[in-house]
Design a protein around this motif. Structure first.
Motif: not given
Length: 317
Positions: A118, A112-113, A116
């Motif tokens: 959610h 998710s990081l 990018h």
């Protein structure tokens, strides 16, 4: 009086050493799980950029070597291996390897990081359920024992059974088309390979500690864990190409924990609590399974499969 004073002085260091021997393998294992999560995401991204194939393609590794993202993933794998070796050298297999269940939720968090995207509330809830379930299961099981030597007559049947299972799963995977079933079979085969690698690595690290570098380099366990590690990596790369990550990763993380638990008990004579303690252990395992299934169902995980296919599906009438 003097004897009482001596006992009072001696007790705190003993408690501190016992605590240290419990904390160190847990910390190292969590670090290893995190490094593996980073490696999985980076390698997954790289695997999607090379041509897919219907068989287990040896040239896949050569293609991936030209991808910087894959090489970064390999560095993370090396970091995970170092942390795992330290964890296995300081704690039981039955404590260290089950902690790798955290790799799945960590993989989704890292993804998710890096992508990018959610992670929805249901995803965070599922992550929490997995963590709580793992904590409950380990607390109830209270694994103990840290045998440093395993006789060859114990290794032979264990390695034979595990090798047979890996071959059977690989053959089953080849008989299935690209998709979840194939990925799950290869993920399970990878899990067994990783569990055997960990068991052999534990033996090799103790040999290094007891006999030094010469003993380590002349021990069959050293070369066996290197060979099974390469096999696990090969199977992992093909599992990630075979189908969605949510099919291969649960089989990998849960399978690794379960097979490692069996190897820890049968090879290293480690123990877990039985009797009524089995109830909270089963409850913890049920929580882990529920959390993993929930993580597998969240829409975000589809972006880890093939974003282009996801967009095409969304655009289809």
């Amino acid at each position: 009086m003097a004897g009482a004073d001596t006992a009072d002085v001696a007790c705190p260091p003993i408690r501190e050493v016992a605590t240290l021997h419990t904390v160190l393998p847990v910390v190292f294992a969590i670090c290893a799980a995190f490094s593996n999560a980073v490696a999985t995401v980076l390698q997954r991204k790289a695997a999607l950029t090379v041509p897919a194939s219907q068989g287990l393609r040896a040239g896949l590794i050569a293609d991936l070597l030209r991808r910087p993202v894959w090489l970064a993933g390999i560095l993370a794998v090396i970091g995970a291996a170092v942390c795992q070796a330290l964890a296995l050298a300081t704690g039981p297999l039955t404590i260290v390897q089950p902690l790798f269940v955290l790799e799945l939720p960590l993989t989704l968090i890292v993804a998710s990081l890096l992508m990018h995207r959610h992670l929805p509330g249901t995803g965070w809830l599922a992550v929490t359920v997995v963590v709580v379930g793992l904590a409950v299961a380990l607390a109830a099981a209270s694994p103990a024992g840290n045998r440093t030597h395993v006789a060859l007559d114990r290794w032979i049947p264990a390695l034979a059974v595990c090798a047979g299972a890996v071959v059977a799963l690989a053959v089953a995977a080849l008989r299935r088309p690209q998709g979840r079933a194939r990925a799950a079979c290869l993920g399970a085969a990878t899990a067994i390979s990783y569990a055997v690698t960990a068991a052999l690595m534990k033996a090799a690290t103790h040999i290094l500690d007891d006999q030094g570098l010469v003993g380590f380099l002349t021990a069959w366990q050293t070369y066996a864990f290197a060979a099974t590690g390469v096999c696990a990596l090969f199977l992992l790369e093909n599992a990630m190409q075979a189908g969605p990550l949510v099919a291969s990763q649960p089989a990998l993380t849960l399978g690794d924990a379960l097979v490692s638990l069996a190897l820890g008990i049968t090879l290293y004579e480690e123990t877990v609590r039985s009797g009524w303690w089995l109830l909270p252990q089963l409850f913890g395992v049920a929580l882990i399974a529920a959390g993993v299934l929930a993580l597998a169902r969240i829409p975000f995980t589809q972006s880890l499969v093939a974003p282009d296919e996801e967009r095409e599906a969304a655009a289809a009438p």
